[in-house]
Design an enzyme around this catalytic site. Structure first.
Site, mmCIF file in Angstrom:
data_model
loop_
_atom_site.group_PDB
_atom_site.id
_atom_site.type_symbol
_atom_site.label_atom_id
_atom_site.label_comp_id
_atom_site.label_asym_id
_atom_site.label_seq_id
_atom_site.Cartn_x
_atom_site.Cartn_y
_atom_site.Cartn_z
ATOM 1 N N ALA A 217 0.674 109.241 69.103
ATOM 2 C CA ALA A 217 1.824 110.138 69.250
ATOM 3 C C ALA A 217 2.232 110.219 70.716
ATOM 4 O O ALA A 217 1.386 110.174 71.613
ATOM 5 C CB ALA A 217 1.472 111.524 68.730
ATOM 6 N N THR A 273 5.879 113.894 55.835
ATOM 7 C CA THR A 273 6.288 113.187 54.626
ATOM 8 C C THR A 273 7.591 112.433 54.849
ATOM 9 O O THR A 273 7.753 111.293 54.388
ATOM 10 C CB THR A 273 6.439 114.179 53.464
ATOM 11 O OG1 THR A 273 5.166 114.781 53.204
ATOM 12 C CG2 THR A 273 6.924 113.489 52.201
ATOM 13 N N GLU A 293 -1.147 109.519 54.990
ATOM 14 C CA GLU A 293 -1.679 110.888 54.938
ATOM 15 C C GLU A 293 -0.570 111.770 55.472
ATOM 16 O O GLU A 293 -0.331 111.823 56.677
ATOM 17 C CB GLU A 293 -2.966 110.982 55.757
ATOM 18 C CG GLU A 293 -3.789 112.207 55.444
ATOM 19 C CD GLU A 293 -3.488 113.360 56.360
ATOM 20 O OE1 GLU A 293 -2.729 114.264 55.912
ATOM 21 O OE2 GLU A 293 -3.960 113.368 57.502
ATOM 22 N N CYS A 327 -2.946 119.600 58.962
ATOM 23 C CA CYS A 327 -2.295 119.332 57.678
ATOM 24 C C CYS A 327 -3.028 119.979 56.518
ATOM 25 O O CYS A 327 -2.431 120.207 55.464
ATOM 26 C CB CYS A 327 -2.152 117.831 57.460
ATOM 27 S SG CYS A 327 -3.707 116.930 57.645
ATOM 28 N N GLU A 500 -8.958 108.464 53.123
ATOM 29 C CA GLU A 500 -9.628 108.132 54.377
ATOM 30 C C GLU A 500 -11.007 108.763 54.378
ATOM 31 O O GLU A 500 -11.261 109.754 53.680
ATOM 32 C CB GLU A 500 -8.808 108.618 55.567
ATOM 33 C CG GLU A 500 -7.469 107.922 55.661
ATOM 34 C CD GLU A 500 -6.689 108.270 56.912
ATOM 35 O OE1 GLU A 500 -5.808 107.475 57.283
ATOM 36 O OE2 GLU A 500 -6.956 109.330 57.518
#
Length: 522
Positions: A217, A273, A293, A327, A500
């Site tokens: 990121a 999403t 994810e 999350c 994961e």
């Protein structure tokens, strides 16, 4: 924003409670809010150039990495574009054959060395996490331990990638199912766990025999580059692990390369999403394997039979870790009518006693800033919307400065409010009253995503029943902290594809090959 923002006539107990509370209602700032902190430019693992094909590479320009607590620049990092991304993909592709041919034990040994180095440098790594993401040092140290645990786990799983010998229907044939690495994997990671989200993916990929290109990121590239430095020290061969940082402006172009280049066989992404859907569309043209994810909207259900103290403790752990920026953190708190007032009372007192805002480098801080001002704006928008629809603010509700937002407790919450319809990603705790189990499940499952969910009850039948009926991929029963490398991590609905961690995580980087050995002497 006023602390008491709606009528309490419907809840006499809450009115009584409010009269006993301080008018500000939210935990005050720690001394860290009034101090100045900076990251030493000579920090041992501070790297600012891209890592491609075993070399540190400068881009034509650089972008600033900011401390979200102060807004001050920490460092300037190479701003990679499509050219650097393509070089990284090509390097990973060239390194793929030799890494694939390495024995499972050889890959295992190198991953274990990498794990040992993360453990040895945990304080230096944690400091980078704190300064670029804002989380308190104790949480950053926990993240590094968590990040290292994935390298340890997958160093062991590397030697357990088993195929199958299948009984043949014909006497002159033998049937074998082999597991082989898919090839080059693009790894695109978020800012909220800038070390652990990389190792959870890369540990599995490297254990399977894949090579990778990591795009961290834009807010948190320093952790990824520090991991590259330690990978090099561990002896991970050139081209096996590559890191291409870039600014927000260049992210679309870099993402285009990583998701469309024919040499890339696999994409693994953690993030929103909406972004995941865009990446899936890009991957479709070359039919790449993908694991996603994505967003969550976790319900936290507390039934009348629950141990209220444990439920409050679980709510605090689940909601306020990383200032609510996870999350799997709880987003909607559903509390049954019989214990509603007790739960709200104890929760408010716990917030007062345990939460302190400040710079993550201060040992007294439990709540750092949100990652940026856009994140803070979203939380305040949800608070404002809830209040306009009749919610009551019992704690917090304000922005202090920059992206610091007070931990906020809302009651009188209904399902038509924004905070119950979309993920918050911040320290906002909305409490919804419910009457029956069926009602709670209806509200909990009324979402297009399903990552995590939490259930507090002492009724064993209810625990099983509700856990099975919740439309999520992860359920915590009387537990607010769930993540561990031994367990599968993944969601249902629009929360993603694949898993994961666990023994299943490595399968995301493998493909099955059927080999038939025929014309044998019967």
């Amino acid at each position: 924003m006023s602390v008491v923002c709606a009528s309490h006539a419907r809840h006499p107990f809450l009115l009584l409670l409010l009269r006993r509370l301080p008018r500000v209602g939210s935990p005050g700032p720690s001394p860290a809010m009034r101090r100045s902190y900076s990251l030493d430019a000579s920090a041992p693992l501070l790297r600012t150039r891209a890592y491609v094909d075993g070399r540190w590479v400068s881009a034509a320009s650089a972008f600033p990495v900011l401390d979200p607590a102060t807004g001050q620049e920490i460092a300037r990092v190479s701003d990679c574009g499509p050219a650097e991304a393509k070089r990284a993909v090509d390097a990973a592709y060239r390194a793929s054959p030799s890494w694939k041919r390495a024995t499972a034990k050889e890959r295992s040994v190198l991953l274990r060395k990498w794990f040992d180095l993360l453990t040895r440098h945990k304080e230096d790594l944690a400091k980078l996490v704190t300064f670029e993401s804002g989380k308190p040092m104790k949480e950053s140290e926990s993240e590094i331990a968590y990040a290292a645990s994935f390298l340890e786990w997958f160093s062991e799983e590397a030697r357990r990638v088993y195929g199958d010998v299948v009984p043949s229907p014909l006497r002159d044939r033998k049937i074998f199912l082999l597991k082989q690495p898919v090839g080059v994997a693009s790894i695109i990671t978020p800012w909220n766990f800038p070390s652990a989200m990389i190792t959870r993916k890369v540990g599995a990929a490297l254990a399977a025999g894949c090579t990778v290109v990591v795009k961290p990121a834009e807010d948190t590239p320093l952790s990824a580059l520090a991991l590259a430095e330690l990978a090099e020290q561990a002896g991970i061969p050139a081209g096996v692990f590559n890191v291409v940082p870039c600014s927000r402006e260049k992210t679309p172009a870099v993402g285009q390369v990583l998701c469309t280049d024919p040499l890339v066989a696999k994409i693994s992404f953690t993030g929103s999403t909406a972004t995941g859907k865009v990446l899936l569309k890009m991957a479709a043209d070359t039919v790449k394997k993908a694991s996603m994810e994505l967003g969550g909207h976790a319900p936290f259900i507390v039934f009348d039979s629950a141990d209220v103290d444990r439920a409050v403790s679980g709510a605090m752990a689940s909601k306020f870790r990383n200032s609510g920026q996870a999350c799997v953190c709880s987003n909607r708190f559903l509390v049954q009518s019989g214990i509603y007032e007790r739960f709200v009372d104890k929760l408010g007192r716990a917030m007062d006693a345990e939460l302190r805002l400040g710079h993550g480098a201060d040992p007294g801080t439990t709540q750092g800033p949100l990652i940026n001002q856009r994140a803070a704006d979203k939380v305040l928008q949800q608070v404002s919307d809830a209040v306009s629809r009749g919610a009551t603010v019992l704690r917090g509700g304000k922005r202090l400065h920059g992206s610091f937002v007070e931990p906020t407790l809302l009651v009188d919450v209904t399902t038509d409010m924004l905070c119950t319809k979309e993920e918050t990603f911040g320290p906002l705790l909305p409490v919804i009253r419910f009457s029956t189990e069926e009602e709670a499940l209806t509200v909990a499952n009324d979402s297009n995503v399903g990552l995590a969910g939490y259930v507090y009850s002492q009724d064993v039948s209810q625990m099983w029943r509700v856990s099975e009926l919740l439309e999520v991929g992860i359920v915590g029963v009387n537990e607010g902290l769930l993540s561990t490398p031994e367990a599968a991590f993944g969601g249902v609905k629009e929360s993603g594809l694949g898993s994961e961690g666990s023994r299943y995580g490595i399968d995301e980087y493998l493909e099955l090959k059927y080999m038939c050995l025929g014309n044998l002497q019967p």
